[in-house]
Enzyme design. Structure first.
Site, PDB file in Angstrom:
ATOM      1  N   ARG A  50       2.413  11.715  -3.943  1.00 25.00           N
ATOM      2  CA  ARG A  50       1.127  12.122  -4.308  1.00 25.00           C
ATOM      3  C   ARG A  50       0.151  12.752  -3.331  1.00 25.00           C
ATOM      4  O   ARG A  50      -0.767  13.617  -3.641  1.00 25.00           O
ATOM      5  CB  ARG A  50       0.401  10.628  -4.539  1.00 25.00           C
ATOM      6  CG  ARG A  50       0.919   9.739  -5.650  1.00 25.00           C
ATOM      7  CD  ARG A  50       0.467   8.220  -5.583  1.00 25.00           C
ATOM      8  NE  ARG A  50       0.803   7.616  -4.276  1.00 25.00           N
ATOM      9  CZ  ARG A  50       0.585   6.627  -4.137  1.00 25.00           C
ATOM     10  NH1 ARG A  50      -0.215   5.768  -4.673  1.00 25.00           N
ATOM     11  NH2 ARG A  50       0.939   6.061  -2.832  1.00 25.00           N
ATOM     12  N   TYR A 158      16.314  -7.558  -2.940  1.00 18.59           N
ATOM     13  CA  TYR A 158      16.076  -8.908  -3.828  1.00 18.59           C
ATOM     14  C   TYR A 158      15.787  -8.498  -5.313  1.00 18.59           C
ATOM     15  O   TYR A 158      15.363  -9.261  -6.077  1.00 18.59           O
ATOM     16  CB  TYR A 158      14.629  -9.316  -3.317  1.00 18.59           C
ATOM     17  CG  TYR A 158      13.577  -8.190  -2.983  1.00 18.59           C
ATOM     18  CD1 TYR A 158      13.016  -7.548  -3.922  1.00 18.59           C
ATOM     19  CD2 TYR A 158      12.785  -7.892  -1.524  1.00 18.59           C
ATOM     20  CE1 TYR A 158      11.987  -6.482  -3.772  1.00 18.59           C
ATOM     21  CE2 TYR A 158      11.984  -7.164  -1.398  1.00 18.59           C
ATOM     22  CZ  TYR A 158      11.480  -6.373  -2.295  1.00 18.59           C
ATOM     23  OH  TYR A 158      10.351  -5.541  -2.098  1.00 18.59           O
TER      24      TYR A 158
HETATM   25  C1  HXC Z   1      -3.329  -7.647  -1.855  1.00 18.46           C
HETATM   26  C2  HXC Z   1      -3.444  -5.406  -2.395  1.00 18.46           C
HETATM   27  C3  HXC Z   1      -3.093  -4.940  -1.213  1.00 18.46           C
HETATM   28  C4  HXC Z   1      -2.436  -5.853  -0.150  1.00 18.46           C
HETATM   29  C5  HXC Z   1      -3.609  -3.255  -2.403  1.00 18.46           C
HETATM   30  N1  HXC Z   1      -3.941  -4.033  -3.019  1.00 18.46           N
HETATM   31  N2  HXC Z   1      -3.126  -3.689  -1.274  1.00 18.46           N
HETATM   32  N3  HXC Z   1      -3.683  -6.688  -2.639  1.00 18.46           N
HETATM   33  N4  HXC Z   1      -2.728  -7.325  -0.830  1.00 18.46           N
HETATM   34  N5  HXC Z   1      -2.163  -5.710   0.725  1.00 18.46           N
HETATM   35  C6  HXC Z   1      -4.582  -4.217  -4.285  1.00 18.46           C
HETATM   36  C7  HXC Z   1      -6.107  -3.580  -4.148  1.00 18.46           C
HETATM   37  O1  HXC Z   1      -6.949  -4.547  -3.912  1.00 18.46           O
HETATM   38  C8  HXC Z   1      -6.200  -3.183  -5.818  1.00 18.46           C
HETATM   39  O2  HXC Z   1      -6.605  -3.961  -6.404  1.00 18.46           O
HETATM   40  C9  HXC Z   1      -4.681  -2.854  -6.199  1.00 18.46           C
HETATM   41  O3  HXC Z   1      -3.828  -3.286  -5.180  1.00 18.46           O
HETATM   42  C10 HXC Z   1      -4.508  -1.190  -6.031  1.00 18.46           C
HETATM   43  O4  HXC Z   1      -4.707  -0.732  -4.833  1.00 18.46           O
HETATM   44  P1  HXC Z   1      -5.123   0.704  -4.234  1.00 18.46           P
HETATM   45  O5  HXC Z   1      -5.030   0.810  -2.953  1.00 18.46           O
HETATM   46  O6  HXC Z   1      -6.075   1.196  -5.255  1.00 18.46           O
HETATM   47  O7  HXC Z   1      -3.761   1.487  -5.085  1.00 18.46           O
HETATM   48  P2  HXC Z   1      -2.906   2.571  -4.819  1.00 18.46           P
HETATM   49  O8  HXC Z   1      -3.886   3.849  -4.133  1.00 18.46           O
HETATM   50  O9  HXC Z   1      -2.389   3.129  -6.285  1.00 18.46           O
HETATM   51  O10 HXC Z   1      -1.715   2.272  -3.525  1.00 18.46           O
HETATM   52  C11 HXC Z   1      -0.675   1.764  -3.932  1.00 18.46           C
HETATM   53  C12 HXC Z   1      -0.282   0.447  -2.942  1.00 18.46           C
HETATM   54  C13 HXC Z   1      -0.125   1.344  -1.459  1.00 18.46           C
HETATM   55  C14 HXC Z   1       1.090   0.175  -3.645  1.00 18.46           C
HETATM   56  C15 HXC Z   1      -1.143  -0.431  -2.931  1.00 18.46           C
HETATM   57  O11 HXC Z   1       0.324   0.429  -0.584  1.00 18.46           O
HETATM   58  C16 HXC Z   1       0.687   2.632  -1.516  1.00 18.46           C
HETATM   59  O12 HXC Z   1       0.149   3.636  -1.783  1.00 18.46           O
HETATM   60  N6  HXC Z   1       2.064   2.337  -1.272  1.00 18.46           N
HETATM   61  C17 HXC Z   1       2.859   3.558  -1.036  1.00 18.46           C
HETATM   62  C18 HXC Z   1       4.019   3.509  -0.102  1.00 18.46           C
HETATM   63  C19 HXC Z   1       4.469   2.244   0.106  1.00 18.46           C
HETATM   64  O13 HXC Z   1       3.965   1.265  -0.231  1.00 18.46           O
HETATM   65  N7  HXC Z   1       5.697   2.005   0.793  1.00 18.46           N
HETATM   66  C20 HXC Z   1       6.506   0.989   1.175  1.00 18.46           C
HETATM   67  C21 HXC Z   1       7.546   0.782   0.490  1.00 18.46           C
HETATM   68  S1  HXC Z   1       8.584  -0.288   1.252  1.00 18.46           S
HETATM   69  P3  HXC Z   1      -7.983  -4.308  -7.106  1.00 18.46           P
HETATM   70  O14 HXC Z   1      -8.037  -5.665  -7.806  1.00 18.46           O
HETATM   71  O15 HXC Z   1      -9.099  -4.881  -5.900  1.00 18.46           O
HETATM   72  O16 HXC Z   1      -8.586  -3.103  -7.729  1.00 18.46           O
HETATM   73  C22 HXC Z   1       9.790  -1.041   0.109  1.00 18.46           C
HETATM   74  C23 HXC Z   1      10.737  -1.851   0.710  1.00 18.46           C
HETATM   75  C24 HXC Z   1      11.439  -2.881  -0.270  1.00 18.46           C
HETATM   76  O17 HXC Z   1       9.489  -1.030  -1.099  1.00 18.46           O
HETATM   77  C25 HXC Z   1      12.381  -3.620   0.357  1.00 18.46           C
HETATM   78  C26 HXC Z   1      12.299  -4.310   1.736  1.00 18.46           C
HETATM   79  C27 HXC Z   1      13.427  -5.061   2.184  1.00 18.46           C
HETATM   80  P1  NAP Z   2       7.748   4.979   2.569  1.00 18.39           P
HETATM   81  O1  NAP Z   2       7.706   5.869   3.512  1.00 18.39           O
HETATM   82  O2  NAP Z   2       6.415   4.427   2.208  1.00 18.39           O
HETATM   83  O3  NAP Z   2       8.131   5.733   1.143  1.00 18.39           O
HETATM   84  C1  NAP Z   2       7.504   5.831   0.121  1.00 18.39           C
HETATM   85  C2  NAP Z   2       7.235   7.018  -0.568  1.00 18.39           C
HETATM   86  O4  NAP Z   2       6.884   6.938  -2.046  1.00 18.39           O
HETATM   87  C3  NAP Z   2       6.059   7.735  -0.059  1.00 18.39           C
HETATM   88  O5  NAP Z   2       6.398   9.041   0.440  1.00 18.39           O
HETATM   89  C4  NAP Z   2       4.855   8.064  -0.917  1.00 18.39           C
HETATM   90  O6  NAP Z   2       4.080   9.096  -0.933  1.00 18.39           O
HETATM   91  C5  NAP Z   2       5.693   8.031  -2.344  1.00 18.39           C
HETATM   92  N1  NAP Z   2       5.010   7.267  -3.491  1.00 18.39           N
HETATM   93  C6  NAP Z   2       4.477   6.257  -3.676  1.00 18.39           C
HETATM   94  N2  NAP Z   2       3.514   6.305  -4.825  1.00 18.39           N
HETATM   95  C7  NAP Z   2       3.886   7.149  -5.373  1.00 18.39           C
HETATM   96  C8  NAP Z   2       3.631   7.992  -6.765  1.00 18.39           C
HETATM   97  N3  NAP Z   2       2.978   7.231  -7.493  1.00 18.39           N
HETATM   98  N4  NAP Z   2       4.223   8.979  -7.162  1.00 18.39           N
HETATM   99  C9  NAP Z   2       4.936   9.873  -6.111  1.00 18.39           C
HETATM  100  N5  NAP Z   2       5.183   9.330  -4.987  1.00 18.39           N
HETATM  101  C10 NAP Z   2       4.711   8.018  -4.547  1.00 18.39           C
HETATM  102  O7  NAP Z   2       8.656   4.015   2.393  1.00 18.39           O
HETATM  103  P2  NAP Z   2      10.228   3.949   2.868  1.00 18.39           P
HETATM  104  O8  NAP Z   2      10.742   2.571   3.452  1.00 18.39           O
HETATM  105  O9  NAP Z   2      10.912   5.188   3.176  1.00 18.39           O
HETATM  106  O10 NAP Z   2      10.876   3.551   1.250  1.00 18.39           O
HETATM  107  C11 NAP Z   2      11.621   4.438   0.508  1.00 18.39           C
HETATM  108  C12 NAP Z   2      12.405   3.703  -0.437  1.00 18.39           C
HETATM  109  O11 NAP Z   2      13.380   2.795   0.023  1.00 18.39           O
HETATM  110  C13 NAP Z   2      11.632   2.726  -1.354  1.00 18.39           C
HETATM  111  O12 NAP Z   2      12.156   2.884  -2.826  1.00 18.39           O
HETATM  112  C14 NAP Z   2      11.492   1.211  -0.663  1.00 18.39           C
HETATM  113  O13 NAP Z   2      11.627   0.601  -1.748  1.00 18.39           O
HETATM  114  C15 NAP Z   2      13.223   1.387  -0.516  1.00 18.39           C
HETATM  115  N6  NAP Z   2      13.453   0.592   0.601  1.00 18.39           N
HETATM  116  C16 NAP Z   2      13.012   0.505   1.885  1.00 18.39           C
HETATM  117  C17 NAP Z   2      13.677  -0.311   2.755  1.00 18.39           C
HETATM  118  C18 NAP Z   2      13.140  -0.353   3.988  1.00 18.39           C
HETATM  119  O14 NAP Z   2      13.625  -1.074   4.931  1.00 18.39           O
HETATM  120  N7  NAP Z   2      12.450   0.742   4.636  1.00 18.39           N
HETATM  121  C19 NAP Z   2      14.422  -1.427   2.260  1.00 18.39           C
HETATM  122  C20 NAP Z   2      14.922  -1.553   0.799  1.00 18.39           C
HETATM  123  C21 NAP Z   2      14.409  -0.369  -0.004  1.00 18.39           C
HETATM  124  P3  NAP Z   2       2.590   9.130  -1.289  1.00 18.39           P
HETATM  125  O15 NAP Z   2       1.957   8.077  -0.748  1.00 18.39           O
HETATM  126  O16 NAP Z   2       2.118  10.523  -0.635  1.00 18.39           O
HETATM  127  O17 NAP Z   2       2.684   9.264  -2.900  1.00 18.39           O
END
Ligand code: HXC
Ligand code: NAP
Length: 294
Positions: A50, A158
């Site tokens: 994004r 998970y």
């Molecule tokens: C509770 C939360 C929250 C938190 C956000 N929200 N963070 N609620 N605890 N920590 C709520 C907000 O209050 C809001 O609700 C709603 O979620 C949307 O939040 P926004 O910030 O407006 O959303 P957005 O900008 O779309 O961001 C999406 C996001 C953010 C998921 C919240 O964290 C993000 O952009 N993440 C992208 C990258 C990411 O997450 N990477 C990690 C992947 S790791 P309200 O009701 O207040 O409007 C992974 C590993 C998996 O997947 C396996 C591990 C072993």
């Molecule tokens: P990360 O760096 O946060 O990667 C997530 C990426 O997704 C970011 O580049 C983010 O960029 C992009 N993204 C989020 N929302 C998006 C949207 N709506 N449209 C387009 N892009 C979007 O985390 P990561 O650890 O590398 O995770 C990568 C993948 O590995 C994920 O699928 C995660 O579930 C998986 N995974 C990670 C782990 C771990 O230990 N790290 C373990 C198991 C699985 P923007 O915010 O700029 O959009």
């Protein structure tokens, strides 16, 4: 000390020569690591995310490091129109797309009863809807053009065990994994392969900042990983490249776990007995023997 094999590139350097691969969320973390390796194996690389500045900077740095072709595509995978426009841009630049990596994700830890509906949707929309938006768009294109293609989902363990405190992510990853298994069957006839990888713990800024906030304390998970280390990005990239390449031409519908044995450690009822010392086992065995003998 010699470099561990899993930190070294694995496939022949021309593995993807002449092909184009799109990695969603490819500007950071694991997506970037996979993209960098695919580029070094000769692929043209399209990366989306994004944040325009993040994907543009990553694409430029990766091109410079590899000498390969990259395309930065600001795109929100939740929006089908943006996904369609992204694919059109890939086609315009590289002619066609050969493979898609569904890597983009959103996640955070939170007790489920504290989640707003919007919070739940925020994760499901990225992880499940974003994945099927991209998969459907490329699949339609490949089927219409009568060309083969490969999809790879980055899942998590998970997806089948479930996990508290990350419920929106768990239900989304589970749904996306069932999509992999369903489409492997349905689209095999079109020459489309679709697989998944379930990584365990691979340190990235995106995951660590959201899943291990420092306020929760330093909860070191290494003890819960039988191989007692976190994953290296290159070993994940090696597996991803293999599943995207023709070397895995007979694999579809698979989900390969790469987690150092972590999920099984959590599942096995007696695995916690690892904490028992050798001296304690001596005492246990002596006591059991005594009871059996008399
Ligand atoms: C509770 C939360 C929250 C938190 C956000 N929200 N963070 N609620 N605890 N920590 C709520 C907000 O209050 C809001 O609700 C709603 O979620 C949307 O939040 P926004 O910030 O407006 O959303 P957005 O900008 O779309 O961001 C999406 C996001 C953010 C998921 C919240 O964290 C993000 O952009 N993440 C992208 C990258 C990411 O997450 N990477 C990690 C992947 S790791 P309200 O009701 O207040 O409007 C992974 C590993 C998996 O997947 C396996 C591990 C072993
Ligand atoms: P990360 O760096 O946060 O990667 C997530 C990426 O997704 C970011 O580049 C983010 O960029 C992009 N993204 C989020 N929302 C998006 C949207 N709506 N449209 C387009 N892009 C979007 O985390 P990561 O650890 O590398 O995770 C990568 C993948 O590995 C994920 O699928 C995660 O579930 C998986 N995974 C990670 C782990 C771990 O230990 N790290 C373990 C198991 C699985 P923007 O915010 O700029 O959009």
């Amino acid at each position: 000390m010699a470099t561990a094999p899993y930190t070294r590139p694995m496939l022949p350097p021309d593995t993807f020569r002449g092909t184009t691969i799109l990695v969603t969320g490819g500007g950071t973390g694991l997506g970037r690591a996979m993209g960098q390796y695919l580029l070094s194996l000769g692929a043209n690389l399209a990366v989306c995310g994004r944040r325009r500045e993040v994907v543009e900077q990553a694409a430029a740095e990766m091109a410079e490091a590899s000498g390969g072709q990259t395309l930065a595509l600001p795109c929100d995978v939740r929006e089908p129109e943006q996904v369609e426009a992204m694919l059109a841009a890939v086609r315009e630049r590289f002619g066609r797309l050969d493979a898609l990596v569904n890597n983009a994700a959103g996640n955070f830890v939170c007790p489920t009863e504290r989640l707003s509906y919007n919070a739940f949707n925020a994760v499901v929309d990225i992880v499940l809807k974003g994945t099927y938006n991209c998969t459907l768009a490329v699949g339609k294109q490949w089927i219409e053009e009568k060309t083969p293609g490969t999809v790879l989902n980055i899942s998590t363990t998970y997806a089948w065990t479930g996990s508290g405190y990350v419920v929106p992510s768990a239900v989304s990853k589970a749904g996306a994994l069932v999509m992999v298994r369903s489409l492997a069957s349905e689209w095999g006839k079109y020459g489309i392969r679709i697989n998944a990888i379930a990584p365990g713990s691979f340190p990235t800024e995106g995951a660590w900042s959201r899943l291990r906030p420092e306020e929760l304390g330093d909860d070191d998970k290494l003890d819960r990983i039988p191989l007692h280390r976190y994953g290296e990005h290159q070993e994940l990239a090696n597996l991803a490249a293999y599943l995207l390449s023709d070397f895995s031409a007979y694999i579809t519908g698979a989900c390969i776990t790469i987690d150092g044995g972590a999920w099984l450690r959590g599942a096995g009822m007696f695995n916690e007995l690892e904490r028992v010392s050798s001296e304690q086992w001596d005492a246990v065995q002596a006591a059991v023997k005594k009871r059996r003998e008399g």
